[in-house]
Scaffold this motif. Structure first.
Motif, PDB file in Angstrom:
ATOM      1  N   ASP A 174       0.864  -1.189   0.000  1.00 40.94           N
ATOM      2  CA  ASP A 174       0.000   0.000   0.000  1.00 40.94           C
ATOM      3  C   ASP A 174       0.898   1.237   0.000  1.00 40.94           C
ATOM      4  OD1 ASP A 174      -2.084   1.731   0.111  1.00 40.94           O
ATOM      5  OD2 ASP A 174      -2.589   1.352   2.225  1.00 40.94           O
ATOM      6  N   LEU A 175       1.360   1.627  -1.186  1.00 41.69           N
ATOM      7  CA  LEU A 175       2.296   2.741  -1.319  1.00 41.69           C
ATOM      8  C   LEU A 175       1.552   4.016  -1.717  1.00 41.69           C
ATOM      9  CD1 LEU A 175       5.185   0.909  -3.230  1.00 41.69           C
ATOM     10  CD2 LEU A 175       4.851   1.160  -0.759  1.00 41.69           C
ATOM     11  N   LEU A 176       2.175   5.145  -1.444  1.00 45.03           N
ATOM     12  CA  LEU A 176       1.584   6.444  -1.788  1.00 45.03           C
ATOM     13  C   LEU A 176       1.664   6.679  -3.291  1.00 45.03           C
ATOM     14  CD1 LEU A 176       3.153   8.646   1.053  1.00 45.03           C
ATOM     15  CD2 LEU A 176       0.906   7.543   1.036  1.00 45.03           C
ATOM     16  N   ASN A 177       0.639   7.367  -3.816  1.00 37.08           N
ATOM     17  CA  ASN A 177       0.721   7.756  -5.219  1.00 37.08           C
ATOM     18  C   ASN A 177       1.531   9.046  -5.333  1.00 37.08           C
ATOM     19  OD1 ASN A 177      -1.002   9.891  -4.501  1.00 37.08           O
ATOM     20  ND2 ASN A 177      -2.839   8.722  -5.079  1.00 37.08           N
ATOM     21  N   GLU A 234       0.101  12.108  -3.259  1.00 35.25           N
ATOM     22  CA  GLU A 234       0.218  11.875  -1.819  1.00 35.25           C
ATOM     23  C   GLU A 234       1.674  11.962  -1.363  1.00 35.25           C
ATOM     24  OE1 GLU A 234      -3.605   8.812  -1.324  1.00 35.25           O
ATOM     25  OE2 GLU A 234      -1.556   8.044  -1.556  1.00 35.25           O
ATOM     26  N   LYS A 235       2.568  11.445  -2.172  1.00 45.47           N
ATOM     27  CA  LYS A 235       3.983  11.491  -1.800  1.00 45.47           C
ATOM     28  C   LYS A 235       4.495  12.942  -1.805  1.00 45.47           C
ATOM     29  CE  LYS A 235       8.076  10.042  -0.777  1.00 45.47           C
ATOM     30  NZ  LYS A 235       8.960   9.437  -1.778  1.00 45.47           N
ATOM     31  N   GLU A 289       2.693  15.744  -1.362  1.00 41.94           N
ATOM     32  CA  GLU A 289       2.098  16.477  -0.246  1.00 41.94           C
ATOM     33  C   GLU A 289       2.748  16.088   1.078  1.00 41.94           C
ATOM     34  OE1 GLU A 289      -2.036  15.690  -0.438  1.00 41.94           O
ATOM     35  OE2 GLU A 289      -2.400  17.009  -2.170  1.00 41.94           O
ATOM     36  N   LEU A 290       3.101  14.820   1.232  1.00 41.43           N
ATOM     37  CA  LEU A 290       3.779  14.397   2.453  1.00 41.43           C
ATOM     38  C   LEU A 290       5.135  15.082   2.585  1.00 41.43           C
ATOM     39  CD1 LEU A 290       3.960  12.551   4.945  1.00 41.43           C
ATOM     40  CD2 LEU A 290       4.920  10.780   3.451  1.00 41.43           C
ATOM     41  N   ASN A 322       2.355   9.388 -12.553  1.00 35.73           N
ATOM     42  CA  ASN A 322       2.113   8.542 -11.360  1.00 35.73           C
ATOM     43  C   ASN A 322       2.577   7.118 -11.700  1.00 35.73           C
ATOM     44  OD1 ASN A 322       1.290   7.689  -8.828  1.00 35.73           O
ATOM     45  ND2 ASN A 322      -0.833   7.366  -9.463  1.00 35.73           N
ATOM     46  N   ASN A 357      10.328   7.162  -6.199  1.00 38.98           N
ATOM     47  CA  ASN A 357       9.217   8.105  -6.077  1.00 38.98           C
ATOM     48  C   ASN A 357       8.253   7.952  -7.246  1.00 38.98           C
ATOM     49  OD1 ASN A 357      10.115   9.399  -3.687  1.00 38.98           O
ATOM     50  ND2 ASN A 357      11.640  10.535  -4.893  1.00 38.98           N
TER      51      ASN A 357
END
Length: 555
Positions: A393-396, A399-400, A402-403, A437, A528
């Motif tokens: 369950d990795l960030l898209n 989301e990456k 913004e984090l 992405n 990434n």
């Protein structure tokens, strides 16, 4: 006539005057005694003389006894007495009879069946003599005869003592002696039932007086036997912790690898997951049977590093057909040729194999050729390996980004560093806005399709058995361009010379392994998602992220 005492003293006696009377009286008395004696003999023997052998019944039980012992039992139960020459009957033995009550005539016929002897009743005597050629022409040949044979183990060719040999739908039953031999009264075309504990019951039709029987080991018998690689012992008398699996149980859970099958069948047999290597077919798995081991490898004491452990300190000892082998050989083993696998878990393994068995012992027995006509068998199967990425369950990309932005990744107190970070932030934000992405974990993987082919030829007769095996196993990994091709050739020859048995077993294995040129899967989980592997023209990038200074044009 005067019979007084005075007359006797004076000699006035009737016997003196008439001496012939005394002689007549003595003759009459002797005749009466003789007649009485003969009459008593006639009365005593009237029970036997008045009855024939077919009218006198007897019930005896014989268990592998000779003819002389059988005759004594008949004499003790009937009024008949036997007359015979010891040289004629001494070679007739291994007689078994348990048919209940029958006539003496039928019993003697059964005991003498198949021999060159005949019998005849004379009053209360039964005379046993050798049959002459003239008698043999007049008397039909008896239906029953002595059938002899030997019972062997079909796998090991060893003789089986104590096996039961019985006539189907009959009463006759015998046991094999210490050399596996038996003798039984049977007729041609009778069906013999041969059975023994741990073996399949076999039915054989009598076609000749000498038979050779080979019993097949029962699949269920492996449940009660522990094979240690050095000896086989009954499970009820084996004090150690052990589990045994046959070929059918292994094939139900896995037809690809014996290690994977054991992992599913026994919870103590563990294959810890290697997250770094994944499903690489060229990497050997870690095998743990008795827990972890942290002892230093003393065999490498000359190394300066005291914590230099051996490559697999927790791996158990592997025994293949009585000889120690490597984990690589077991991993490449053909599942179709495995007969049984025994896992020795506790200190009993150490008692047998010493310190080498401290981590447990895996004992594997291969299938041996079966005697008989030439048999050819071919097996083929296909395996499919697909990557399961649902657990990641990795960030898209958004989301990456913004984090990183909220965690102040793009902020620094030094001005020159802040300028560089601004360029990075602007470049990554532009990629996110353009819809980049990238699902990196799906890039190096594929669906792997493997195949296995096995050709086996076996046969043999009497004291010789042989087997030829050829296996081709292609394993395709889920990482692109990773595979392992294994070709195995095996020949087995077993032959017996009198009391000696020789076995020749030759195995040749060829491996060709290719690792994936795309690196390890772990690297792709760290990339990434706002990076793209392709340039604007569709060609592959040399650098995944290139940030250019808009004023100087430098990267």
């Amino acid at each position: 006539m005067n019979f007084s005492a005075d007359a006797a003293r004076n000699g006035d006696s009737i016997f003196r005057k008439h001496p012939n009377i005394l002689i007549y009286c003595m003759r009459i008395t002797l005749l009466i005694c003789f007649v009485a004696t003969v009459s008593l003999q006639v009365v005593a023997s009237s029970g036997a003389k008045g009855q024939g052998m077919e009218n006198v019944n007897v019930s005896i039980k014989l268990e592998n006894e000779d003819l002389i012992s059988a005759i004594k039992k008949i004499e003790s139960s009937t009024p008949f007495r036997f007359l015979y020459r010891t040289s004629d009957v001494k070679n007739i033995d291994n007689l078994t009879y348990n048919a209940g009550t029958t006539s003496v005539q039928n019993l003697v016929k059964s005991l003498l069946a198949g021999s060159q002897l005949t019998f005849k009743q004379i009053d209360d005597r039964i005379l046993i003599t050798r049959a002459t050629e003239k008698v043999a022409k007049d008397v039909p040949v008896a239906k029953f005869q002595i059938i002899t044979g030997t019972v062997f183990d079909a796998k090991t060719k060893d003789r089986i003592p104590g096996a039961t040999v019985a006539i189907k739908n009959g009463q006759a039953k015998v046991l094999t002696d210490e050399r596996g031999n038996f003798r039984i009264n049977a007729a041609i075309d009778d069906v013999l039932l041969i059975s023994y504990i741990g073996y399949e019951t076999q039915e054989i039709t009598v076609t000749k007086p000498v038979l050779e029987v080979r019993l097949q080991e029962s699949a269920q018998s492996l449940k009660g036997v522990v094979v240690t690689g050095i000896f086989s012992q009954n499970k009820s008398t084996f004090t150690g912790a052990a589990r045994t699996f046959n070929a059918q149980e292994l094939s139900k859970v896995s037809n690809n690898n014996v290690l994977s099958a054991l992992k599913s069948l026994d919870p103590s047999f563990q294959l810890p997951e290697n997250l770094n290597m994944g499903s690489n077919p060229n990497v050997l798995p870690d095998v743990v049977l008795r827990g972890g081991n942290t002892l230093v490898d003393i065999s490498q004491a000359t190394v300066s590093n005291p914590f230099n452990y051996q490559p697999a300190p927790n791996s158990p000892l592997f025994i293949l057909d009585g000889f120690e082998t490597t984990l690589q050989r077991i991993n490449d083993l053909d599942m179709n040729r495995i007969a049984s696998v025994t896992i020795l878990k506790d200190a009993g393994a150490t008692a047998i194999y010493g310190s080498r068995g401290a981590n447990g012992v895996i004992v594997i027995e291969m299938i041996r050729p079966v005697d008989g006509q030439l048999r050819v068998s071919y097996n083929a199967n296909m395996s499919v390996e697909a990557p399961d990425l649902s657990g990641y369950d990795l960030l898209n990309a958004r989301e990456k980004f913004e984090l990183e932005d909220r965690s102040r990744t793009f902020y620094d107190s030094f001005n020159f560093r802040q300028d560089q970070l601004d360029y990075y932030r602007q470049s990554r934000l532009l990629a996110v806005q353009q819809g980049v992405n990238t699902d990196w974990i799906s890039k190096p993987v594929r669906m792997g399709i493997g195949q296995k082919h096995n050709l086996y030829v076996e046969g043999g007769a009497d004291a010789v058995s042989y087997g030829l095996n050829m296996t081709y196993d292609q394993k395709t990994g889920v990482m692109k361009s990773s595979d392992r091709n294994t070709t195995t050739a095996n020949s087995f020859l077993s032959y017996r010379l009198k009391n000696f048995q020789f076995r020749n077993d030759l195995t040749l294995t060829f491996n060709k392994a290719n690792n994936s040129p795309y690196g390890s899967f772990t690297q792709y989980t760290r990339l990434n998602p706002y990076w793209s592997p392709y340039k604007a023209d569709g060609s592959l990038k040399v650098y995944l992220e290139e940030v250019t200074d808009p004023f100087s044009g430098l990267r």
